[in-house]
Scaffold this active site. Structure first.
Site, PDB file in Angstrom:
ATOM      1  N   CYS A  71       0.808  -1.226   0.000  1.00 52.38           N
ATOM      2  CA  CYS A  71       0.000   0.000   0.000  1.00 52.38           C
ATOM      3  C   CYS A  71       0.836   1.268   0.000  1.00 52.38           C
ATOM      4  O   CYS A  71       0.304   2.358  -0.180  1.00 52.38           O
ATOM      5  CB  CYS A  71      -0.934   0.016   1.214  1.00 52.38           C
ATOM      6  SG  CYS A  71      -0.009   0.101   2.763  1.00 52.38           S
ATOM      7  N   CYS A 103      -0.967  -4.792   6.614  1.00 50.62           N
ATOM      8  CA  CYS A 103      -0.757  -3.659   7.522  1.00 50.62           C
ATOM      9  C   CYS A 103      -0.092  -4.130   8.818  1.00 50.62           C
ATOM     10  O   CYS A 103       0.746  -3.429   9.391  1.00 50.62           O
ATOM     11  CB  CYS A 103      -2.074  -2.981   7.857  1.00 50.62           C
ATOM     12  SG  CYS A 103      -3.141  -2.773   6.439  1.00 50.62           S
TER      13      CYS A 103
HETATM   14 FE1  FES Z   1      -1.372   0.732   4.341  1.00 52.99          FE
HETATM   15 FE2  FES Z   1      -2.885  -0.407   6.159  1.00 52.99          FE
HETATM   16  S1  FES Z   1      -3.462   0.128   4.140  1.00 52.99           S
HETATM   17  S2  FES Z   1      -0.848   0.164   6.361  1.00 52.99           S
END
Ligand code: FES
Length: 211
Positions: free
Chosen positions: A36, A107
C-alpha cells in the site's frame, strides 16, 4: 461499508500505546509496505547488558490496522530480549487484536517488519549480526526502500529517485536524481548514510546528486 474491526482493534486505534519517537534511540527503522506504500517507524532503547528492550515507540503513516498492530506489538516487545522480540509474528499480533480483515493483513506485517528492522539496526550497530551477508548492489537497493522520499511519502526507490548504486571495497556510492540544494537533499542523504553505515563491511557511504 466500514471494515469489520474488532473492539480491541478499535480500542488500540483510538488509544494507541507507545506512539511517538525516542530522540536518543539506540536503534530505529522505517519500513514501507510494498502493498500500500504506507510507512511505519520504530524506535528502541536497549539495555546492552542483557539486550532487553527497555523502551519502544512507533510512528505510523498507515491505516487503523497498522496503528493497532504497532500499538500491540510494541506492548508485546517491551521488556523482551531482542531475540524474543524478533519472534513476535503478525499472526500473534492479529490474534491478540481478535483478528484483522484479510485485506488488512499486510498492515500488520508492515508493523512487525518495522520492529524487526529496528532490531536489525541495533544488531548492525553493535556488531551482533550472526549471519554476515555481504553488502551488494541488490542489498543496497533493498535497504533504500526504507528511505522515505518526503515529497511523496513513498520510498526513494519506488519514486525513482535512485539513479545509480555502486559497491566497491567497502564504499557504497548512491546517486540521487535530485539537485544538491533541494530542501530535502540533506535529510535524504543523512537517512541513507544512517541506513548503510552500520553494515559490517561498509566503511564509507557517498551520496551524490545529479545537479
Ligand atoms: Fe497501508 Fe494499512 S493500508 S498500512
Amino acid at each position: 461499508m466500514p471494515l469489520p474491526y474488532t473492539e480491541t482493534v478499535m480500542e488500540h486505534f483510538r488509544h494507541p500505546r507507545n506512539v511517538g519517537r525516542i530522540e536518543d534511540a539506540d536503534a530505529k527503522a522505517v519500513e514501507g509496505s510494498p502493498a500500500c506504500g504506507d510507512m511505519v517507524a520504530v524506535y528502541l532503547k536497549v539495555d546492552p547488558k542483557d539486550l532487553r528492550i527497555t523502551d519502544i515507540k512507533f510512528e505510523s503513516y498507515g491505516c487503523a490496522s497498522n496503528i493497532a498492530t504497532g500499538s500491540i506489538i510494541t506492548e508485546m516487545a517491551k521488556g523482551k530480549t531482542l531475540d524474543e522480540a524478533k519472534r513476535i509474528t503478525w499472526k500473534q499480533a492479529s490474534e491478540t487484536l481478535g483478528g484483522l480483515p484479510p485485506i488488512k493483513v499486510h498492515c500488520s506485517i508492515l508493523a512487525v517488519d518495522g520492529l524487526r528492522a529496528a532490531i536489525e539496526n541495533y544488531e548492525e550497530r553493535h556488531g551482533l549480526v550472526k549471519e554476515r551477508k555481504p553488502t551488494t548492489v541488490e542489498f543496497v537497493r533493498k535497504r533504500l526502500k526504507r528511505v522515505m522520499n518526503p515529497m511523496t511519502g513513498l520510498d526513494v526507490v519506488r519514486t525513482k529517485l535512485v539513479k545509480e548504486v555502486e559497491v566497491t571495497d567497502g564504499t557504497v556510492r548512491v546517486v540521487l536524481d535530485l539537485p544538491e540544494d533541494h530542501q530535502f537533499a540533506a535529510a535524504i542523504r543523512e537517512d541513507i548514510v544512517e541506513k548503510l553505515e552500520p553494515r559490517w563491511d561498509v566503511e564509507r557511504v557517498i551520496v551524490e546528486f545529479t545537479e
